[in-house]
Design a protein around this motif. Structure first.
Motif: not given
Length: 437
Positions: A1-30
């Motif tokens: 949790k502590e090491t992924n703070i920056q990536s979480l903030e970037m994910l938050k900004q990406a969601f604000r610009s494109n709400p559908n980005s979460f589902s794309i990330l969800h399907r294409n992740s490991f």
């Protein structure tokens, strides 16, 4: 949790610009990526791993309301196909309509129109059409040709009068009459027709004016030459350096140095060309004004091979052979003119006419002679009665010509694009066996 703070903030900004980005990330992740619950305010990480085999991917697409890319491409192809089909149907209908119009019999045109029932605007149009037709008919009757036996024949201008305005038809008629006069060498009549065109405010074709100027080449046609100069000025041809050079040449052939100088000085210095200087030097040479020609040449402005050739002709006319040879020797050093093979052969002709042996030495020492050079020397020996020398140099000329032809053919076989440059250089090159002979 502590090491992924920056990536979480970037994910938050990406969601604000494109709400559908979460589902794309969800399907294409490991598989070891944690599931992210994203909102506009915060990002919360859950400890539950992603489950891939619990439900079908089609149900997941329905829940997330995302369409398949393949399905979108298929719909786009269907829309494009519909557009193409509509366009093809419209083109087919238009072709069928054109074919039907061609097969239909043409209706005869109305020959008479009741102008009494027409509106005032229609009456004005009918009067304009009648006036135009009357002008056309009067012009046709005006175009007559008188033969030598005294008979007159009316000629018509080629073309459809209905598709041309009256002014264009009149210009074509004048042009045909002027060409007929030039063919019969009736220069005054041709100039008179050009004057009528200027008076009637008709546009004189530049090529037609150039042809009449070129045909005016006798001293007795000086008045016509001055009239042509005025016609060119009225028609706005003073900006054409081609017509201006032809006017200078015309005044030189008509033995009027003053008019030629007036035209030459009226040309701006930036508009003058090497051809302009050559024409003025030719005017001085033809009218035996050698002093003015030398003075103009010594200014060393716009010099060229043509100007040097005119000066060599001037020195030949006055039997100034030494001066011609001196000018030839100073062409490159003093006047910055290349010693062309044409200039070299011309000087060789001047020298060989007086002394063939001196011409032979000049050909061997001054430049690389070609087949024409050795023919000049051979003819000079023949005029002096030396047949053996004549035969010797004619054989040499034939040998050089054979070598030149072989070089041109080889150049054409190897590189057809460089045929012109090779043929131009072949005349200035000398083979080794010819020098030894």
């Amino acid at each position: 949790k502590e090491t992924n703070i920056q990536s979480l903030e970037m994910l938050k900004q990406a969601f604000r610009s494109n709400p559908n980005s979460f589902s794309i990330l969800h399907r294409n992740s490991f598989l070891n990526v944690r599931r992210y619950h994203v909102t506009h305010e915060n990002v919360i990480v859950s400890d539950q791993p992603i489950k891939t085999d619990t439900r079908d991917w089609r149900e997941e697409r329905k829940e997330t309301n995302i369409q398949s890319p393949k399905k979108e491409q298929g719909e786009e192809k269907k829309r494009k196909k519909k557009k193409r089909d509509k366009r093809a149907v419209a083109e087919r209908k238009s072709r069928m309509a054109r074919a039907e119009n061609r097969t239909k019999p043409k209706q005869p045109k109305a020959t008479a129109v009741d102008s009494s029932a027409a509106t005032p605007i229609r009456k004005q149009a009918l009067e304009a059409i009648k006036q135009k037709k009357s002008q056309l008919s009067d012009y046709q009757l005006r175009y007559k040709v008188t033969h030598e036996d005294g008979t007159e024949k009316t000629k018509e201008v080629r073309g459809h009068f209905q598709n041309r305005d009256v002014q264009t038809v009149r210009v074509l008629g004048y042009q045909q009459q002027i060409l007929d006069h030039l063919k019969d060498e009736k220069i005054p009549e041709a100039v008179e027709l050009l004057q009528e065109m200027v008076v009637d405010q008709l546009k004189v074709p530049p090529k037609l004016c150039y042809l009449v100027i070129s045909a005016c080449d006798k001293p007795k046609l000086l008045k016509e030459a001055q009239a042509l100069d005025f016609i060119a000025y009225q028609s706005g041809f003073t900006n054409s350096i081609l017509i201006t050079n032809s006017i200078i040449r015309m005044f030189g052939l008509c033995a009027s140095i003053e008019d030629a100088e007036r035209v030459f000085t009226s040309i701006p210095q930036t508009a003058k060309t090497t051809q302009t200087l050559m024409e003025m030097l030719a005017v001085y040479r033809n009218n035996r004004a050698s002093a003015k020609a030398i003075e103009l040449f010594e200014k060393r402005e716009l010099l060229s091979v043509g100007a040097a050739l005119v000066m060599l002709m001037l020195y030949r006319d006055h039997d100034l052979i030494a001066t011609a040879v001196k000018l030839y020797g100073e062409l490159e050093e003093v006047y910055n003119i290349p010693r062309d093979i044409i200039l070299s052969n011309f000087v060789l002709q001047i020298i060989s006419k007086q002394d063939p042996e001196r011409g032979e030495r000049f050909a061997k020492m001054a430049f690389r002679p070609n087949s024409e050079s050795w023919e000049i020397v051979a003819n000079a020996y023949r005029l002096k009665g030396m047949e053996e020398k004549h035969d010797h140099f004619m054989k040499l000329a034939n040998l050089v010509r054979a070598v030149e032809v072989r070089k041109r053919s080889e150049a054409a076989d190897t590189n057809p694009t460089s045929l012109r440059t090779e043929s131009a250089n072949a005349s200035t090159q000398q083979p080794e066996n010819v020098n030894r002979s």
